[in-house]
Design a protein around this motif. Structure first.
Motif, PDB file in Angstrom:
ATOM      1  N   LYS A 104       0.839  -1.209   0.000  1.00 58.75           N
ATOM      2  CA  LYS A 104       0.000   0.000   0.000  1.00 58.75           C
ATOM      3  C   LYS A 104       0.869   1.253   0.000  1.00 58.75           C
ATOM      4  O   LYS A 104       0.581   2.227  -0.690  1.00 58.75           O
ATOM      5  CB  LYS A 104      -0.924   0.011   1.212  1.00 58.75           C
ATOM      6  CG  LYS A 104      -2.091  -0.950   1.090  1.00 58.75           C
ATOM      7  CD  LYS A 104      -2.975  -0.893   2.318  1.00 58.75           C
ATOM      8  CE  LYS A 104      -4.113  -1.890   2.207  1.00 58.75           C
ATOM      9  NZ  LYS A 104      -4.923  -1.931   3.424  1.00 58.75           N
ATOM     10  N   ALA A 105       1.948   1.237   0.790  1.00 59.15           N
ATOM     11  CA  ALA A 105       2.832   2.397   0.874  1.00 59.15           C
ATOM     12  C   ALA A 105       3.502   2.655  -0.473  1.00 59.15           C
ATOM     13  O   ALA A 105       3.618   3.802  -0.917  1.00 59.15           O
ATOM     14  CB  ALA A 105       3.881   2.180   1.963  1.00 59.15           C
ATOM     15  N   VAL A 106       3.926   1.593  -1.143  1.00 59.11           N
ATOM     16  CA  VAL A 106       4.581   1.747  -2.446  1.00 59.11           C
ATOM     17  C   VAL A 106       3.581   2.290  -3.470  1.00 59.11           C
ATOM     18  O   VAL A 106       3.898   3.215  -4.233  1.00 59.11           O
ATOM     19  CB  VAL A 106       5.170   0.385  -2.920  1.00 59.11           C
ATOM     20  CG1 VAL A 106       5.622   0.461  -4.369  1.00 59.11           C
ATOM     21  CG2 VAL A 106       6.332  -0.024  -2.035  1.00 59.11           C
ATOM     22  N   ASN A 107       2.367   1.750  -3.470  1.00 57.93           N
ATOM     23  CA  ASN A 107       1.356   2.235  -4.417  1.00 57.93           C
ATOM     24  C   ASN A 107       0.995   3.691  -4.150  1.00 57.93           C
ATOM     25  O   ASN A 107       0.815   4.489  -5.082  1.00 57.93           O
ATOM     26  CB  ASN A 107       0.101   1.357  -4.355  1.00 57.93           C
ATOM     27  CG  ASN A 107       0.337   0.006  -5.001  1.00 57.93           C
ATOM     28  OD1 ASN A 107       1.208  -0.127  -5.851  1.00 57.93           O
ATOM     29  ND2 ASN A 107      -0.439  -0.983  -4.597  1.00 57.93           N
ATOM     30  N   ALA A 108       0.898   4.078  -2.875  1.00 54.07           N
ATOM     31  CA  ALA A 108       0.586   5.462  -2.537  1.00 54.07           C
ATOM     32  C   ALA A 108       1.708   6.383  -3.006  1.00 54.07           C
ATOM     33  O   ALA A 108       1.451   7.470  -3.548  1.00 54.07           O
ATOM     34  CB  ALA A 108       0.384   5.592  -1.030  1.00 54.07           C
ATOM     35  N   ALA A 109       2.952   5.948  -2.832  1.00 54.97           N
ATOM     36  CA  ALA A 109       4.087   6.766  -3.261  1.00 54.97           C
ATOM     37  C   ALA A 109       4.104   6.906  -4.778  1.00 54.97           C
ATOM     38  O   ALA A 109       4.445   7.961  -5.312  1.00 54.97           O
ATOM     39  CB  ALA A 109       5.387   6.140  -2.762  1.00 54.97           C
ATOM     40  N   GLY A 166       3.839  10.330  -7.084  1.00 50.86           N
ATOM     41  CA  GLY A 166       4.890  10.650  -8.045  1.00 50.86           C
ATOM     42  C   GLY A 166       6.265  10.652  -7.412  1.00 50.86           C
ATOM     43  O   GLY A 166       7.219  11.156  -7.993  1.00 50.86           O
ATOM     44  N   ALA A 167       6.387  10.094  -6.222  1.00 48.16           N
ATOM     45  CA  ALA A 167       7.693  10.047  -5.551  1.00 48.16           C
ATOM     46  C   ALA A 167       8.593   9.029  -6.248  1.00 48.16           C
ATOM     47  O   ALA A 167       8.126   8.089  -6.890  1.00 48.16           O
ATOM     48  CB  ALA A 167       7.503   9.668  -4.086  1.00 48.16           C
ATOM     49  N   ASP A 168       9.905   9.257  -6.123  1.00 49.55           N
ATOM     50  CA  ASP A 168      10.879   8.316  -6.687  1.00 49.55           C
ATOM     51  C   ASP A 168      10.900   7.053  -5.826  1.00 49.55           C
ATOM     52  O   ASP A 168      11.094   7.111  -4.611  1.00 49.55           O
ATOM     53  CB  ASP A 168      12.278   8.935  -6.722  1.00 49.55           C
ATOM     54  CG  ASP A 168      12.391  10.007  -7.791  1.00 49.55           C
ATOM     55  OD1 ASP A 168      11.615   9.925  -8.763  1.00 49.55           O
ATOM     56  OD2 ASP A 168      13.238  10.904  -7.652  1.00 49.55           O
ATOM     57  N   ILE A 169      10.699   5.930  -6.471  1.00 45.44           N
ATOM     58  CA  ILE A 169      10.686   4.649  -5.762  1.00 45.44           C
ATOM     59  C   ILE A 169      11.833   3.808  -6.291  1.00 45.44           C
ATOM     60  O   ILE A 169      11.993   3.650  -7.502  1.00 45.44           O
ATOM     61  CB  ILE A 169       9.354   3.905  -5.984  1.00 45.44           C
ATOM     62  CG1 ILE A 169       8.207   4.763  -5.483  1.00 45.44           C
ATOM     63  CG2 ILE A 169       9.378   2.553  -5.294  1.00 45.44           C
ATOM     64  CD1 ILE A 169       6.860   4.214  -5.872  1.00 45.44           C
TER      65      ILE A 169
END
Length: 142
Positions: free
Chosen positions: A30-35, A39-42
């Motif tokens: 969920k945290a990765v999808n929200a990021a 538009g944050a760099d993942i």
């Protein structure tokens, strides 16, 4: 078997399901999808042995380093020419073909051919069978 009632079978269906992902895994996802939505760099990291049957150990890197450091050309030991000639001569003296000799030794004819052509890697068990069947001494001084 005294005291045991009539045998019965349980016909209830058994359902086996895959284990549901843990709460921690869901939270990370969920945290990765929200990021991603923001538009944050993942940055994701794939483990080199993930999903494979390899043990995660450092021994492979040691072996690779040894191979890289090795400078001489290494090869398997082959049948020496004196041994090839001795096997051929003893077989001819007994008036046997390669396949007949192989059958007497309970080996494949290809094994005899490899020994006589010098392509085989010497095996003490096969050499002892050859000595026994041909009645000559093939091993000893090198």
């Amino acid at each position: 078997m005294a005291g045991v009632g009539p045998l019965t079978q349980d016909w209830e269906p058994v359902v086996i399901r895959k284990k549901a992902p843990t709460a921690a895994a869901k939270k990370d996802e969920k945290a990765v999808n929200a990021a991603r939505r923001v538009g944050a760099d993942i940055e994701t990291i794939k483990k080199s042995t993930a999903g494979t049957n390899k043990a995660a150990s450092s021994s492979t890197s040691l072996n690779t380093r040894k191979l890289d450091d090795e400078t001489e050309n290494l090869a398997h030991e082959r049948v020496p020419s004196e041994l090839k000639k001795a096997i051929m001569q003893a077989r001819m003296d007994k008036k046997l073909t390669q396949s007949q000799l192989a059958q007497l030794m309970n080996e494949k004819p290809q094994v005899i051919q490899e020994y006589e052509s010098g392509k085989a890697i010497p095996n003490q068990q096969i050499l002892s069978k050859l000595e026994r069947v041909l009645g000559v001494k093939l091993r000893g001084k090198k």
